[in-house]
Design a protein around this motif. Structure first.
Motif, PDB file in Angstrom:
ATOM      1  N   LYS A   1     -10.448   1.471  11.906  1.00 17.19           N
ATOM      2  CA  LYS A   1     -11.105   0.811  10.588  1.00 17.19           C
ATOM      3  C   LYS A   1      -9.962   1.106   9.520  1.00 17.19           C
ATOM      4  CE  LYS A   1     -13.656   0.883   7.396  1.00 17.19           C
ATOM      5  NZ  LYS A   1     -14.837   1.083   7.358  1.00 17.19           N
ATOM      6  N   GLY A   2      -9.711   2.613   9.111  1.00 14.18           N
ATOM      7  CA  GLY A   2      -9.113   2.821   7.384  1.00 14.18           C
ATOM      8  C   GLY A   2      -7.245   2.198   7.853  1.00 14.18           C
TER       9      GLY A   2
ATOM     10  N   GLU B   1     -18.076  -0.334  14.072  1.00 14.79           N
ATOM     11  CA  GLU B   1     -18.472   0.416  13.626  1.00 14.79           C
ATOM     12  C   GLU B   1     -19.816   0.160  12.631  1.00 14.79           C
ATOM     13  OE1 GLU B   1     -16.438   1.734   9.633  1.00 14.79           O
ATOM     14  OE2 GLU B   1     -16.867   2.886   9.353  1.00 14.79           O
TER      15      GLU B   1
ATOM     16  N   ASN C   1       0.690  -1.307  -0.212  1.00 16.82           N
ATOM     17  CA  ASN C   1      -0.247  -0.035  -0.120  1.00 16.82           C
ATOM     18  C   ASN C   1       1.182   1.145   0.048  1.00 16.82           C
ATOM     19  OD1 ASN C   1      -2.413  -1.276   0.076  1.00 16.82           O
ATOM     20  ND2 ASN C   1      -2.680  -1.388   2.015  1.00 16.82           N
TER      21      ASN C   1
ATOM     22  N   HIS D   1     -14.054   4.252  12.887  1.00 20.11           N
ATOM     23  CA  HIS D   1     -13.869   3.783  11.487  1.00 20.11           C
ATOM     24  C   HIS D   1     -12.924   4.661  10.761  1.00 20.11           C
ATOM     25  CE1 HIS D   1     -15.342   4.833   7.302  1.00 20.11           C
ATOM     26  NE2 HIS D   1     -13.940   5.937   7.250  1.00 20.11           N
TER      27      HIS D   1
ATOM     28  N   ILE E   1     -17.487   6.896  14.445  1.00 23.63           N
ATOM     29  CA  ILE E   1     -16.516   8.467  13.617  1.00 23.63           C
ATOM     30  C   ILE E   1     -14.849   7.599  13.659  1.00 23.63           C
ATOM     31  CG2 ILE E   1     -15.481  10.097  13.061  1.00 23.63           C
ATOM     32  CD1 ILE E   1     -18.663  11.771  13.608  1.00 23.63           C
TER      33      ILE E   1
ATOM     34  N   LYS F   1     -24.140   5.475   0.041  1.00 22.56           N
ATOM     35  CA  LYS F   1     -22.959   7.158   0.633  1.00 22.56           C
ATOM     36  C   LYS F   1     -22.611   7.578  -1.054  1.00 22.56           C
ATOM     37  CE  LYS F   1     -22.653   7.509   5.161  1.00 22.56           C
ATOM     38  NZ  LYS F   1     -21.700   8.201   6.331  1.00 22.56           N
TER      39      LYS F   1
ATOM     40  N   ASP G   1     -12.047  13.370   2.008  1.00 20.47           N
ATOM     41  CA  ASP G   1     -13.084  11.618   3.177  1.00 20.47           C
ATOM     42  C   ASP G   1     -14.183  12.206   3.709  1.00 20.47           C
ATOM     43  OD1 ASP G   1     -12.639  10.148   5.673  1.00 20.47           O
ATOM     44  OD2 ASP G   1     -12.946   9.285   4.547  1.00 20.47           O
TER      45      ASP G   1
ATOM     46  N   GLU H   1     -16.031  10.107   5.938  1.00 20.13           N
ATOM     47  CA  GLU H   1     -16.318   9.850   6.878  1.00 20.13           C
ATOM     48  C   GLU H   1     -15.412  10.509   7.422  1.00 20.13           C
ATOM     49  OE1 GLU H   1     -18.776   5.650   6.595  1.00 20.13           O
ATOM     50  OE2 GLU H   1     -19.024   6.965   8.714  1.00 20.13           O
ATOM     51  N   MET H   2     -15.854  12.278   8.220  1.00 21.73           N
ATOM     52  CA  MET H   2     -14.735  12.886   9.649  1.00 21.73           C
ATOM     53  C   MET H   2     -15.547  13.293  10.454  1.00 21.73           C
ATOM     54  SD  MET H   2     -12.178  14.630   6.775  1.00 21.73           S
ATOM     55  CE  MET H   2     -13.332  15.488   6.046  1.00 21.73           C
TER      56      MET H   2
ATOM     57  N   LYS I   1     -10.243   2.873  -0.635  1.00 26.27           N
ATOM     58  CA  LYS I   1      -9.696   3.214   0.328  1.00 26.27           C
ATOM     59  C   LYS I   1      -9.196   1.788   0.875  1.00 26.27           C
ATOM     60  CE  LYS I   1     -10.630   6.254   3.567  1.00 26.27           C
ATOM     61  NZ  LYS I   1     -10.490   7.356   4.363  1.00 26.27           N
ATOM     62  N   PRO I   2      -7.640   1.332   1.122  1.00 29.72           N
ATOM     63  CA  PRO I   2      -6.754   2.442   0.712  1.00 29.72           C
ATOM     64  C   PRO I   2      -5.831   2.145  -0.395  1.00 29.72           C
ATOM     65  CG  PRO I   2      -6.098  -0.281   1.308  1.00 29.72           C
ATOM     66  CD  PRO I   2      -7.574  -0.052   2.110  1.00 29.72           C
TER      67      PRO I   2
ATOM     68  N   ARG J   1      -5.823  -1.151   8.067  1.00 33.02           N
ATOM     69  CA  ARG J   1      -6.690  -1.583   6.372  1.00 33.02           C
ATOM     70  C   ARG J   1      -4.988  -1.346   6.160  1.00 33.02           C
ATOM     71  NH1 ARG J   1     -12.292  -1.506   4.841  1.00 33.02           N
ATOM     72  NH2 ARG J   1     -11.748  -3.712   6.387  1.00 33.02           N
ATOM     73  N   ILE J   2      -4.595   0.262   5.915  1.00 27.06           N
ATOM     74  CA  ILE J   2      -3.918   0.764   4.796  1.00 27.06           C
ATOM     75  C   ILE J   2      -2.498  -0.214   5.705  1.00 27.06           C
ATOM     76  CG2 ILE J   2      -2.082   2.773   4.637  1.00 27.06           C
ATOM     77  CD1 ILE J   2      -4.823   4.149   4.812  1.00 27.06           C
TER      78      ILE J   2
ATOM     79  N   TYR K   1     -14.037  -2.724  12.199  1.00 28.50           N
ATOM     80  CA  TYR K   1     -15.571  -2.437  11.171  1.00 28.50           C
ATOM     81  C   TYR K   1     -16.960  -3.013  11.537  1.00 28.50           C
ATOM     82  CZ  TYR K   1     -18.785  -2.817   6.680  1.00 28.50           C
ATOM     83  OH  TYR K   1     -19.525  -2.963   6.325  1.00 28.50           O
TER      84      TYR K   1
ATOM     85  N   GLY L   1     -13.946   4.421   2.257  1.00 24.83           N
ATOM     86  CA  GLY L   1     -13.561   3.298   3.038  1.00 24.83           C
ATOM     87  C   GLY L   1     -14.890   2.208   3.282  1.00 24.83           C
ATOM     88  N   THR L   2     -15.663   2.858   2.643  1.00 24.90           N
ATOM     89  CA  THR L   2     -17.291   2.271   3.251  1.00 24.90           C
ATOM     90  C   THR L   2     -17.542   1.593   1.715  1.00 24.90           C
ATOM     91  OG1 THR L   2     -19.382   2.665   3.766  1.00 24.90           O
ATOM     92  CG2 THR L   2     -18.524   4.429   1.851  1.00 24.90           C
ATOM     93  N   ARG L   3     -18.529   0.235   2.483  1.00 27.56           N
ATOM     94  CA  ARG L   3     -18.715  -0.093   2.061  1.00 27.56           C
ATOM     95  C   ARG L   3     -20.738  -0.028   1.687  1.00 27.56           C
ATOM     96  NH1 ARG L   3     -16.455  -5.926   5.202  1.00 27.56           N
ATOM     97  NH2 ARG L   3     -14.422  -5.085   5.639  1.00 27.56           N
ATOM     98  N   HIS L   4     -19.943   1.104   2.573  1.00 30.38           N
ATOM     99  CA  HIS L   4     -22.035   1.085   1.818  1.00 30.38           C
ATOM    100  C   HIS L   4     -22.413   1.879   0.817  1.00 30.38           C
ATOM    101  CE1 HIS L   4     -22.330   1.416   6.397  1.00 30.38           C
ATOM    102  NE2 HIS L   4     -23.041  -0.488   6.293  1.00 30.38           N
TER     103      HIS L   4
END
Lengths: 295, 123
Positions: A241-242, A260, A195, A238, A235, B90, B53, B55-56, B105-106, A245-246, A257, B84-87
């Motif tokens: 999680k991000g 979340e 990555n 999340h 938030i 959105k 992004d 979601e902040m 992401k990533p 993952r990276i 996740y 990064g959302t699987r939804h």
């Protein structure tokens, strides 16, 4: 006395003397080996006094084959171990005069000075010897002949081609516990490195950044949970999680996740039930990054 | 030739590091960790593209997007969503809000570069 009898008695005396000489020579080598092992085992640094730097083991790879050195380096890449390299016995001696190592892997056959010759010189010239175990390795080295290598003064042997489970066994026998830090479940170094397009320096810097951020995040997650503030919790988890993952910490990313999803559904109970697991995993991951990748 | 300037908006410093690694060589890269910080930079500097992004905390991606589009000089600036959302909902909402596309992401470096360069007309 007849000449043959004189000769016979001289021969007997000479043979007995020779046997005693060999016996005491072997006994002395064994004692040196035992005292070296005892010195390694007796290393006792108070855990509270240890810094991350103290916890890192240092290994010296002595082999004229770059490929052999690379194989071992790649195996040890994810561990909190500093690796130095030497292409020859002479280079090994130069390094050992200045630095102390926790473990040395020494190729038996090298141009300009064999592993055995280098070992003999190490005894006299190395800083911190005899507390540096030396493992002989080579394509002619056989595990079943280990006793013979011990008698020569080595502390173990590693046959080539290198078997990784045998290498792991040698590390466990000779390195301090902190260097044997287990890789966290579901962490994939190569995936994280990919990555970052192979930029290892930046990747490691970012792993340490995760560790630095973790303590504050842990406290914030606890606070949001105590307040049952699932919006803020969602938030922050999340973001965890991000980041996980990276960095290739897939198991932590999955735990985060799931949390979340629960937080977004305002399911406080579900978040609370899995909270300790995600915190434990995050903490182990952060500690591993700090121990393994700090300079 | 001057490099195109890209503003990346993500609350994660780690995400910004990864993006910087991908984009730094070809673009003038600026990363900020909040919608508010982004608006400050956009009001004072000229950017060619925004990575945003969704979601902040405090000001999420959609609120930031709305604020950007309310500024006359920024109403046409290309914006690529980072999600990064699987939804899917959105993401679809983001696309119908007038963004140029999205990246999951990533970020994969080749995909991200291709998307940005295509959006900027460099390919």
């Amino acid at each position: 006395m007849p000449q043959f009898l004189l000769g016979f008695w001289c021969g007997c005396v000479f043979s007995v003397l020779l046997v005693f000489l060999i016996y005491y020579s072997v006994r002395k080598r064994r004692e040196q080996g035992v005292s070296r092992k005892e010195a390694v085992k007796k290393r006792d640094v108070s855990k509270n006094e240890k810094t991350v730097q103290d916890s890192k083991a240092r290994i010296l790879l002595v082999d004229d084959s770059k490929l052999s050195r690379k194989l071992i380096k790649d195996f040890l890449r994810d561990r909190p171990i500093e690796i130095a390299e030497a292409e020859s016995g002479a280079e090994c001696l130069l390094k050992c005069r200045k630095e102390k190592y926790d473990l040395i892997f020494m190729d038996l056959n090298m141009p300009g000075g064999s592993g055995l010759e280098t070992l003999e010189r190490l005894k006299n010239e190395a800083k911190g010897f005899p507390q540096m175990p030396v493992i002989v390795m080579g394509s002619n080295v056989r595990q079943e002949s280990e006793a013979g290598y011990l008698e020569l003064g080595f502390d173990g042997c590693l046959a080539k081609p290198i078997q990784m489970n045998r290498l792991e066994e040698i590390l466990m026998l000779n390195l301090p516990e902190e260097a044997l830090q287990q890789i966290p479940e579901g962490f994939f170094y190569q995936k994280g490195l990919d990555n970052f397009d192979g930029n290892e320096a930046l990747y490691k810097e970012t792993l340490l950044l995760f560790s630095t951020l973790w303590e504050e995040r842990k406290e914030q997650l606890q606070r949001f949970l105590d307040e049952e503030n699932m919006t803020e919790y969602a938030i922050l988890i999340h973001a965890v999680k991000g980041d996980a993952r990276i960095l290739g910490a897939d198991f932590l990313a999955e735990l985060a996740y799931e949390q979340e999803l629960s937080a977004k559904e305002q399911n406080v109970k579900a978040v609370r039930n899995s909270f300790s697991k995600v915190i434990e995993t995050g903490t182990k991951t952060a500690e591993y990054f700090m121990l393994s990748f700090s300079e | 030739m001057l490099k195109k300037k890209i503003l990346a908006i993500d609350d994660s410093a780690i995400v910004l590091k990864q993006l910087q690694n991908i984009l730094d060589k070809k673009f003038d890269f600026v990363g900020v960790t909040s919608g508010l910080a982004a608006l400050k930079r956009l009001d004072n500097e000229v950017f060619d593209l925004v990575l945003l992004d969704l979601e902040m905390p405090v000001m999420d991606g959609f609120a930031t997007l709305t604020s950007i589009r309310q500024r006359e000089v920024l109403k046409d600036i290309p914006i690529i969503i980072l999600t990064g959302t699987r939804h899917k909902q959105k993401v679809i909402k983001g696309i119908t809000s007038g963004v140029a596309g999205y990246i999951v992401k990533p970020a994969d470096s080749e995909q991200l570069l291709a998307k940005i360069e295509t959006t900027l007309g460099l390919r």
